[in-house]
Design a protein around this motif. Structure first.
Motif, short mmCIF file in Angstrom:
data_model
loop_
_atom_site.label_atom_id
_atom_site.label_comp_id
_atom_site.label_asym_id
_atom_site.label_seq_id
_atom_site.Cartn_x
_atom_site.Cartn_y
_atom_site.Cartn_z
N ARG A 174 49.42 1.03 -14.25
CA ARG A 174 50.54 1.67 -13.58
C ARG A 174 51.21 0.69 -12.61
O ARG A 174 52.43 0.69 -12.45
CB ARG A 174 50.08 2.93 -12.85
N ARG A 175 50.41 -0.12 -11.95
CA ARG A 175 50.95 -1.05 -10.97
C ARG A 175 51.81 -2.11 -11.65
O ARG A 175 52.86 -2.50 -11.12
CB ARG A 175 49.82 -1.74 -10.20
N GLU A 215 46.95 6.45 -20.07
CA GLU A 215 47.63 7.26 -19.06
C GLU A 215 46.60 7.82 -18.08
O GLU A 215 45.50 8.11 -18.45
CB GLU A 215 48.41 8.40 -19.74
N GLY A 229 53.16 -1.77 -14.77
CA GLY A 229 54.13 -1.18 -15.69
C GLY A 229 53.70 -1.20 -17.13
O GLY A 229 54.54 -1.09 -18.04
N ARG A 280 51.37 11.85 -18.18
CA ARG A 280 52.12 11.14 -17.15
C ARG A 280 52.94 12.09 -16.28
O ARG A 280 53.07 11.89 -15.07
CB ARG A 280 53.04 10.10 -17.80
N ARG A 292 43.49 1.92 -15.37
CA ARG A 292 44.69 2.76 -15.43
C ARG A 292 45.56 2.54 -14.20
O ARG A 292 46.79 2.47 -14.31
CB ARG A 292 44.30 4.24 -15.57
N ALA A 293 44.94 2.44 -13.04
CA ALA A 293 45.72 2.16 -11.83
C ALA A 293 46.39 0.80 -11.94
O ALA A 293 47.54 0.62 -11.53
CB ALA A 293 44.81 2.22 -10.61
#
Length: 230
Positions: free
Chosen positions: A222-223, A230, A225, A19, A218-219
């Motif tokens: 991340r969007r 990773e 949370g 990260r 993964r994207a």
């Protein structure tokens, strides 16, 4: 450092490195603890083995309390490079434990001593060689494809061994703690009946991926949370 790592794990540290863009340096698969449940976290104390114990004794003379002896034996599987006396002496030097790119012996004695030792496993044969010593014998240790020095920290547990640049440890552990908290909450919710698919809006992810094949999970995580990957 050990206290900060106490409730974390090497997988969490590895995810935190990814990260943060910190180089991920993991020991080769197969390096494991002699004593079940052993854990380590501390500054690396490097030593290259050439067939004699003298290099370890010399390393101990420069050790600081809590250091982890990182032994480069080239990943050899034809000899054990440490045994009970080496490990007892490590304890006497306030070394926290040892990670070995190679093998150990005197397993029952090491278990009785209890100091954390990580290696490929046991071999009854000790070294019968004395090779020429390199100038870097006490400054860097090779461990798999990685070079490890006193500018690195070592983390080890049941999942393996990681090396992290000492100047990035604080940030890595802080990030690992955040990932830990997120994942523990996700685990709690699964046990409470809310599936991981619901938590991650997996249906919404599939719909968006159908419209945009470049959209990765993964994207998506991340969007929203999430942790997990990773």
């Amino acid at each position: 450092m050990y206290e900060a790592f106490e409730e974390l794990s090497t997988p969490l540290v590895a995810d935190a490195c990814v990260r943060l863009g910190v180089p991920l340096r993991a020991a080769p698969a197969g390096i494991g603890a002699v004593v079940e449940g052993a854990r380590l976290a501390g500054r690396a104390l490097p030593a290259r083995h050439y067939g004699s114990v003298d290099v370890f004794l010399e390393a101990y003379a420069a050790a600081r309390p809590g250091d982890v002896l990182v032994i480069d034996n080239g990943g050899r599987t034809d000899e054990a490079c440490i045994g009970d006396l080496t490990v007892l002496e490590a304890g006497a030097a306030d070394v926290a434990g040892l990670v070995v790119w190679g093998l150990h012996r005197d397993t029952p004695e090491l278990v009785e001593i209890g100091l954390p030792v990580f290696s490929y496993g046991a071999c009854p044969a000790g070294p019968v060689r004395v090779d020429p010593r390199e100038p870097e014998a006490l400054t860097t240790a090779r461990f798999g494809g990685h070079a490890v020095s006193a500018a690195d920290a070592v983390f080890a547990d049941a999942d393996g061994v990681l090396f992290v640049a000492a100047d990035r440890v604080a940030a890595v552990l802080e990030t690992a703690r955040g990932i830990h908290d997120t994942e523990r909450e996700q685990a709690r919710l699964i046990r409470a009946g809310r599936t991981l698919r619901d938590q991650t809006d997996f249906t919404g992810y599939l719909e968006r991926r159908a419209a945009d094949p470049s959209y990765t999970f993964r994207a998506h995580l991340r969007r929203i949370g999430g942790a997990i990957e990773e």
